[in-house]
Scaffold this motif. Structure first.
Motif, PDB file in Angstrom:
ATOM      1  N   ASN A  43       0.824  -1.211   0.000  1.00 35.40           N
ATOM      2  CA  ASN A  43       0.000   0.000   0.000  1.00 35.40           C
ATOM      3  C   ASN A  43       0.859   1.262   0.000  1.00 35.40           C
ATOM      4  N   ILE A  44       2.026   1.189   0.633  1.00 38.00           N
ATOM      5  CA  ILE A  44       2.966   2.317   0.594  1.00 38.00           C
ATOM      6  C   ILE A  44       3.552   2.464  -0.805  1.00 38.00           C
ATOM      7  N   LEU A  45       3.940   1.354  -1.407  1.00 36.83           N
ATOM      8  CA  LEU A  45       4.492   1.389  -2.769  1.00 36.83           C
ATOM      9  C   LEU A  45       3.508   2.026  -3.745  1.00 36.83           C
ATOM     10  N   THR A  46       2.208   1.684  -3.621  1.00 34.46           N
ATOM     11  CA  THR A  46       1.215   2.150  -4.593  1.00 34.46           C
ATOM     12  C   THR A  46       0.522   3.447  -4.179  1.00 34.46           C
ATOM     13  N   GLY A  47       0.979   4.079  -3.093  1.00 29.02           N
ATOM     14  CA  GLY A  47       0.493   5.410  -2.769  1.00 29.02           C
ATOM     15  C   GLY A  47      -0.740   5.493  -1.900  1.00 29.02           C
ATOM     16  N   LEU A  48      -1.198   4.362  -1.349  1.00 28.66           N
ATOM     17  CA  LEU A  48      -2.364   4.434  -0.477  1.00 28.66           C
ATOM     18  C   LEU A  48      -1.992   5.028   0.878  1.00 28.66           C
ATOM     19  N   PHE A  49      -0.799   4.653   1.383  1.00 29.00           N
ATOM     20  CA  PHE A  49      -0.272   5.216   2.631  1.00 29.00           C
ATOM     21  C   PHE A  49       1.066   5.892   2.347  1.00 29.00           C
ATOM     22  N   PRO A  50       1.380   6.985   3.048  1.00 26.68           N
ATOM     23  CA  PRO A  50       2.744   7.524   2.981  1.00 26.68           C
ATOM     24  C   PRO A  50       3.646   6.744   3.933  1.00 26.68           C
ATOM     25  N   ALA A  51       4.895   6.586   3.574  1.00 23.73           N
ATOM     26  CA  ALA A  51       5.845   5.933   4.476  1.00 23.73           C
ATOM     27  C   ALA A  51       6.246   6.896   5.587  1.00 23.73           C
ATOM     28  N   SER A  52       6.551   6.350   6.754  1.00 24.48           N
ATOM     29  CA  SER A  52       7.071   7.176   7.855  1.00 24.48           C
ATOM     30  C   SER A  52       8.558   7.428   7.678  1.00 24.48           C
ATOM     31  N   GLY A  76      16.032   3.388 -10.700  1.00 20.85           N
ATOM     32  CA  GLY A  76      17.107   4.234 -10.204  1.00 20.85           C
ATOM     33  C   GLY A  76      16.708   5.633  -9.783  1.00 20.85           C
ATOM     34  N   GLU A  77      15.458   6.048 -10.056  1.00 24.65           N
ATOM     35  CA  GLU A  77      15.010   7.388  -9.695  1.00 24.65           C
ATOM     36  C   GLU A  77      14.039   7.327  -8.516  1.00 24.65           C
ATOM     37  N   GLU A  78      14.241   8.235  -7.550  1.00 24.84           N
ATOM     38  CA  GLU A  78      13.350   8.257  -6.394  1.00 24.84           C
ATOM     39  C   GLU A  78      11.959   8.711  -6.823  1.00 24.84           C
ATOM     40  N   ARG A  79      10.936   7.985  -6.318  1.00 26.02           N
ATOM     41  CA  ARG A  79       9.561   8.313  -6.710  1.00 26.02           C
ATOM     42  C   ARG A  79       8.584   7.891  -5.627  1.00 26.02           C
ATOM     43  N   THR A  80       7.574   8.703  -5.440  1.00 30.62           N
ATOM     44  CA  THR A  80       6.444   8.328  -4.585  1.00 30.62           C
ATOM     45  C   THR A  80       5.164   8.657  -5.334  1.00 30.62           C
ATOM     46  N   PHE A  81       4.138   7.842  -5.083  1.00 32.44           N
ATOM     47  CA  PHE A  81       2.841   8.068  -5.710  1.00 32.44           C
ATOM     48  C   PHE A  81       1.876   8.660  -4.691  1.00 32.44           C
ATOM     49  N   GLN A  82       1.018   9.549  -5.162  1.00 35.12           N
ATOM     50  CA  GLN A  82       0.058  10.203  -4.273  1.00 35.12           C
ATOM     51  C   GLN A  82      -1.165   9.336  -4.006  1.00 35.12           C
ATOM     52  N   ASN A  83      -1.432   8.400  -4.910  1.00 30.68           N
ATOM     53  CA  ASN A  83      -2.601   7.527  -4.759  1.00 30.68           C
ATOM     54  C   ASN A  83      -2.424   6.310  -5.671  1.00 30.68           C
ATOM     55  N   PHE A  86       1.221   4.637 -13.958  1.00 31.16           N
ATOM     56  CA  PHE A  86       2.665   4.484 -14.144  1.00 31.16           C
ATOM     57  C   PHE A  86       3.031   3.045 -14.511  1.00 31.16           C
ATOM     58  N   GLY A  87       2.083   2.130 -14.310  1.00 30.88           N
ATOM     59  CA  GLY A  87       2.330   0.733 -14.688  1.00 30.88           C
ATOM     60  C   GLY A  87       2.389  -0.238 -13.535  1.00 30.88           C
ATOM     61  N   ILE A  88       2.026   0.217 -12.304  1.00 33.60           N
ATOM     62  CA  ILE A  88       2.051  -0.663 -11.135  1.00 33.60           C
ATOM     63  C   ILE A  88       0.618  -0.895 -10.663  1.00 33.60           C
ATOM     64  N   SER A  89       0.159  -2.131 -10.752  1.00 29.54           N
ATOM     65  CA  SER A  89      -1.226  -2.453 -10.420  1.00 29.54           C
ATOM     66  C   SER A  89      -1.270  -3.406  -9.233  1.00 29.54           C
ATOM     67  N   PHE A  90      -2.185  -3.137  -8.297  1.00 30.18           N
ATOM     68  CA  PHE A  90      -2.305  -3.924  -7.065  1.00 30.18           C
ATOM     69  C   PHE A  90      -3.686  -4.572  -7.017  1.00 30.18           C
ATOM     70  N   ILE A  91      -3.712  -5.898  -7.117  1.00 36.75           N
ATOM     71  CA  ILE A  91      -4.964  -6.647  -6.978  1.00 36.75           C
ATOM     72  C   ILE A  91      -5.084  -7.074  -5.528  1.00 36.75           C
TER      73      ILE A  91
END
Length: 493
Positions: A46-55, A63-70, A77-82
């Motif tokens: 859920n953190i990876l896919t933007g549902l929760f922010p990491a502490s 190689g590039e730093e990235r966070t998703f907002q939701n 972006f190509g990341i799907s969570f079933i």
């Protein structure tokens, strides 16, 4: 696409659920993620896919730093969570669910022709044939799960996260899913596969990571480990016997169902009995009518005809409240919609069917209820912050234990368990089996519906096999094997 999670931590209030987690997932590999319920697997995703922010910690993609907002941003972006629990709208059609929030338009109007074309292409890749214009709520749990999987095929899929994807699938659907996973691997899609089913892990995965108590315990190639090693790392101890021995005697007939007939043609002329202290398993393929029979017995669905007896006396069950008043508990296979109120606390959920026990002089005794629930939390080892934690914030396996606690709390005269260990880790499964044996030892007759054949063979005294809405046969547990059960389930003889 290469994903690197580095030193990820997460706290909900004072509850530290993830501690310094690092994980790498590469294109074209199946990376299994294992751990007990509450270990933090789903939270990490859920953190990876933007549902929760990491502490704390960072996420790197190629190689590039990235966070998703939701999650929607991650999906684009190509990341799907079933998710393990279906995120569908039951009143909408299959196609409306598939394209909810990503509708295709032409000249400002919905382009239904193109959406139908893409829907059918996704279903063809999965090898399923589901009508696009039916309401999704009318479909089986297995069909709804396949629709969730099909959704991911409609996006620019590069990383697919699957949380217990086969928990509600038939054997045929599972086999097809495995084919799809191999196909996606060849296309270069990376897959994070969360499952408690060891045979799936060793059949599918290239790499396995074990988590325990919010930490990564180990990561290694799957070929370099074995079942016993994984179990020990998951639970912190060895489990030498997955199915505890049941040595309690079976007594006299306690509960009887005679000539039960479905009002909607789902099952026909169902008659069976269960004895005190007996664990009676109902087996059969998905759609054979197992769950529908239990729903009718409990009063959720009204049968056309039939007689139900408890201790030799006919009882009338027109609604679930009637069943509860007769001491019948029913753990449904769909815990999210039918077994729990997700925005209620553990205490509120567990005491729901036994509220009368805590009312004195017209006042609800909260202190007595809390002590009662604390005892059940400890007894069933529910991982939580306490009696007042909101059930929707628990892991799927711990939610399952809350449903079980709810029915154990009524001191049932009969207990019906529909897929009691679905989505539950190996250590918790053992605890549920031990609880079943404990209740049986007190004389409680237990009816268990299960799609897990090793489970059916491992815990039951007697097995009834259904085929196309009818009882195909009955086998004593000591005489049963997978071949006998599958022959009855598939051929009806």
């Amino acid at each position: 696409m290469k994903i690197e999670l580095k030193n990820i931590s997460k706290a909900f209030g004072v509850n530290q659920v993830l501690k310094d987690i690092s994980l790498t997932v590469n294109s074209g590999e199946v990376h299994a993620l294992m751990g007990e319920n509450g270990a933090g697997k789903s939270t990490l995703m859920n953190i990876l896919t933007g549902l929760f922010p990491a502490s704390g910690g960072k996420i790197f993609i190629d190689g590039e730093e990235r966070t998703f907002q939701n999650p929607r941003e991650a999906e684009l972006f190509g990341i799907s969570f079933i998710h393990q629990e279906m995120n569908s709208w039951p009143e909408l059609t299959v196609m409306e669910n598939l394209f909810l929030g990503r509708e295709i338009k032409k000249n400002g109007l919905l382009n239904n022709k193109e959406m139908r074309k893409q829907s059918r292409a996704a279903f063809n890749e999965l090898g399923v044939n589901i009508p696009l214009n039916v309401e999704i709520g009318t479909l089986s749990v297995g069909q709804q799960q396949m629709i969730e999987i099909a959704k991911s095929f409609l996006s620019n899929l590069q990383i697919l996260i699957m949380d217990e994807p086969t928990s509600a699938l038939t054997e045929r659907e599972t086999s097809k899913l495995f084919e799809v996973i191999q196909h996606l691997k060849k296309r270069g899609v990376g897959i994070i596969y969360i499952s408690h089913r060891m045979e799936e892990i060793f059949k599918l995965s290239d790499v396995v990571t074990v988590m325990r108590d919010g930490k990564v315990i180990d990561t290694k190639p799957t070929k370099d480990t074995n079942v016993n090693e994984l179990v020990k790392k998951m639970v912190g101890r060895e489990i030498t016997d997955y199915y505890p021995h049941k040595n309690t005697p079976v007594g006299d007939v306690t509960f009887e169902v005679s000539h039960l007939e479905s009002a909607t043609n789902k099952f026909h002329d169902i008659s069976f009995s269960v004895k005190s202290g007996e664990i009676l398993a109902f087996s059969g393929l998905m759609g054979s009518g197992r769950t529908e029979v239990m729903r009718a017995v409990f009063g959720i669905d009204k049968p056309k005809s039939g007689v139900i007896k408890l201790h030799g006396k006919p009882i009338r069950i027109r609604k679930p409240l009637d069943a509860i008043r007769h001491g019948i508990g029913f753990l449904t296979e769909n815990r999210k919609d039918e077994g729990l109120i997700l925005d209620f606390s553990i205490r509120e959920n567990v005491t729901l069917p036994s509220t009368r026990n805590f009312v004195k002089n017209l006042f609800f005794n909260t202190k007595m209820a809390m002590l009662f629930v604390r005892d059940l939390i400890q007894r069933l080892t529910i991982r939580s912050t306490g009696t007042e934690q909101i059930v929707g914030n628990l892991s799927g396996g711990n939610q399952q234990k809350v449903v079980l606690a709810k029915w154990v709390g009524i001191s049932p005269k009969v207990l019906i368990l529909d897929e009691p260990t679905r989505g539950v880790d190996v250590g918790s499964k053992r605890e549920i089996y031990e609880l079943m044996n404990e209740l049986a030892g007190k004389g409680v007759p237990i009816i268990m519906v299960s799609s897990d054949l090793p489970e059916v063979l491992g815990v039951s005294d007697r097995i009834i096999v259904m085929h196309e809405g009818r009882i195909a046969g009955e086998i004593l547990g000591k005489d049963a094997n997978q071949e006998k059960i599958m022959q009855l389930a598939t051929l009806g003889e």
